[in-house]
Motif scaffolding. Sequence first.
Motif, mmCIF file in Angstrom:
data_model
loop_
_atom_site.group_PDB
_atom_site.id
_atom_site.type_symbol
_atom_site.label_atom_id
_atom_site.label_comp_id
_atom_site.label_asym_id
_atom_site.label_seq_id
_atom_site.Cartn_x
_atom_site.Cartn_y
_atom_site.Cartn_z
ATOM 1 N N LEU A 66 0.826 -1.213 0.000
ATOM 2 C CA LEU A 66 0.000 0.000 0.000
ATOM 3 C C LEU A 66 0.860 1.263 0.000
ATOM 4 O O LEU A 66 0.623 2.193 -0.781
ATOM 5 C CB LEU A 66 -0.931 0.001 1.218
ATOM 6 N N ALA A 87 2.215 1.911 -3.319
ATOM 7 C CA ALA A 87 1.170 2.389 -4.236
ATOM 8 C C ALA A 87 0.923 3.885 -4.029
ATOM 9 O O ALA A 87 0.765 4.642 -4.990
ATOM 10 C CB ALA A 87 -0.124 1.598 -4.033
ATOM 11 N N LYS A 90 3.643 5.962 -5.512
ATOM 12 C CA LYS A 90 3.623 6.016 -6.978
ATOM 13 C C LYS A 90 2.448 6.836 -7.520
ATOM 14 O O LYS A 90 2.382 7.124 -8.703
ATOM 15 C CB LYS A 90 3.543 4.587 -7.536
ATOM 16 N N PHE A 128 -1.381 13.387 -5.849
ATOM 17 C CA PHE A 128 -1.540 14.021 -4.541
ATOM 18 C C PHE A 128 -1.208 15.515 -4.610
ATOM 19 O O PHE A 128 -1.659 16.286 -3.771
ATOM 20 C CB PHE A 128 -0.654 13.329 -3.500
ATOM 21 N N HIS A 176 -1.260 0.512 -9.620
ATOM 22 C CA HIS A 176 -0.549 0.453 -8.339
ATOM 23 C C HIS A 176 -1.478 0.027 -7.210
ATOM 24 O O HIS A 176 -1.173 -0.879 -6.449
ATOM 25 C CB HIS A 176 0.068 1.820 -8.010
ATOM 26 N N LEU A 177 -2.618 0.714 -7.146
ATOM 27 C CA LEU A 177 -3.541 0.422 -6.047
ATOM 28 C C LEU A 177 -4.156 -0.965 -6.203
ATOM 29 O O LEU A 177 -4.212 -1.747 -5.248
ATOM 30 C CB LEU A 177 -4.650 1.489 -5.986
ATOM 31 N N ALA A 186 -1.805 -3.557 -5.179
ATOM 32 C CA ALA A 186 -1.632 -3.585 -3.727
ATOM 33 C C ALA A 186 -2.780 -4.350 -3.070
ATOM 34 O O ALA A 186 -2.560 -5.148 -2.154
ATOM 35 C CB ALA A 186 -1.550 -2.167 -3.176
ATOM 36 N N LEU A 187 -3.998 -4.148 -3.539
ATOM 37 C CA LEU A 187 -5.140 -4.865 -2.966
ATOM 38 C C LEU A 187 -5.033 -6.360 -3.261
ATOM 39 O O LEU A 187 -5.350 -7.191 -2.401
ATOM 40 C CB LEU A 187 -6.455 -4.319 -3.523
ATOM 41 N N LEU A 241 -8.324 12.867 2.943
ATOM 42 C CA LEU A 241 -7.250 13.858 2.990
ATOM 43 C C LEU A 241 -7.814 15.257 3.220
ATOM 44 O O LEU A 241 -7.232 16.072 3.948
ATOM 45 C CB LEU A 241 -6.461 13.821 1.674
#
Lengths: 215, 215
Positions: free
Chosen positions: A96, A99, A102, A106, B95-96, B99-100, B200
């Motif tokens: 995570l 990820a 990368k 943001f 990426h995400l 990761a999952l 966020l």
Amino acid sequence: MLKKIKSFSVPTLRRLPLYLKIARREQSAGKLIISCSDIARECRLDPILVRKDIASTGVVGQARCGFPIDKLIEAVEIFLGWRGGKDAFLVGVGHLGAALLKYEKFQEHGLMIIAAFDIDKQKTKQKIGNIPVFLISKLPDLAKRMRVPIGIITVNADTAQDIADIMVDAGIKAIWNFAPIVLKVPESILVENVSLSASLGVLTSQLNRQKDSDE
Amino acid sequence: MLKKIKSFSVPTLRRLPLYLKIARREQSAGKLIISCSDIARECRLDPILVRKDIASTGVVGQARCGFPIDKLIEAVEIFLGWRGGKDAFLVGVGHLGAALLKYEKFQEHGLMIIAAFDIDKQKTKQKIGNIPVFLISKLPDLAKRMRVPIGIITVNADTAQDIADIMVDAGIKAIWNFAPIVLKVPESILVENVSLSASLGVLTSQLNRQKDSDE
DNA sequence: AATATATCGATATAAATATATCGATATATT
DNA sequence: AATATATCGATATATTTATATCGATATATT
């Protein structure tokens, strides 16, 4: 002097980023004005709710027309603290964590992850998403010298509290916590949790109930 | 016959997984009984709130003592739909998504990701986290034949709606959406959004206000 | 054995959040 | 030019969620 902090509704804060995203897209498409009804339709929300949310940012609209998109975007960005990026450190370069490192967008949210940390020395040998990885022992000194306000925790549940303690000692003011525990930190430290279990719980619980009622 | 679905408070559903995690840990540590006060202390919540949340699962406690941990765990797991795993497809091996796929603990939440999909043929050549990756064109047939109830969307905002449409056509009943848009799906389809921007936004907005009031 | 205490469970109150109503106003339509 | 309409902004109501109160009860303490 201790001023009372005006607190805004968390549900409102959670919806604003979505409005912002829509406003930015419409602006790119050339539109100059956007109404709460437009936004509400796309978000499947009540226009009155959207209007109240937007009102809390302080932007003023024009009756019958809506809000000037540039003013709206500015107001929401300022309200969310997304103007003038904030530095952040990330701890825990697992699946995570990597990820997130990368993820390029943001910056659109005013978040600059400037360094990552891990206990595993192997991980410090390469940059991830162009962000350098250091040993966790380097965090306190760096955080203090650079006055980094935000810490991101992507370690597992067992070590999350230790990392939080280190961050607090290092002067970090806000923690974005992805570990599934409730961190114990002083009251002055902000903590925002991202809980996949919580989200999944809502989904599967409702799915179950729906299924039950079908049968 | 259309039964009215008893709906439970979403805040309650979001807190229950945390209680469950604590209960499981205490059980591993050998405890047989746990009280709402114990859980509340650890979660930094009001014990009354915890008691009400737990009451909605139907489990009964014992005055002066608390709840038998095994009964509590059972009740919460059933309530959340985490007993007897549910199959899921994941779309978007970025990426995400990756990761999952690599996260091993979804089984604890009754979620079995049995296949992943992507538009990029390159990605179909290897398993990720022991889960096979197929071309997105294979999804409809597989989902229908296997009656997969859950779809996980980890593509970007531009393609998320298309993927949702494909999932709905393929008979998927619930969507766990990580893309930052509001999906347009029939009312009968459940959608649960995970929004990093929202999370966020809460953090940075509050951080800003705190800083302002310090000065 | 009697008393104190912690906790459950139910009911009541308070606070937060969402929805509805209404007047004012700027544009579009007739 | 007059009228209709969509939207803002403010205020009021309804709903949801959280907190408080109180009696009952099982264990611990005296």
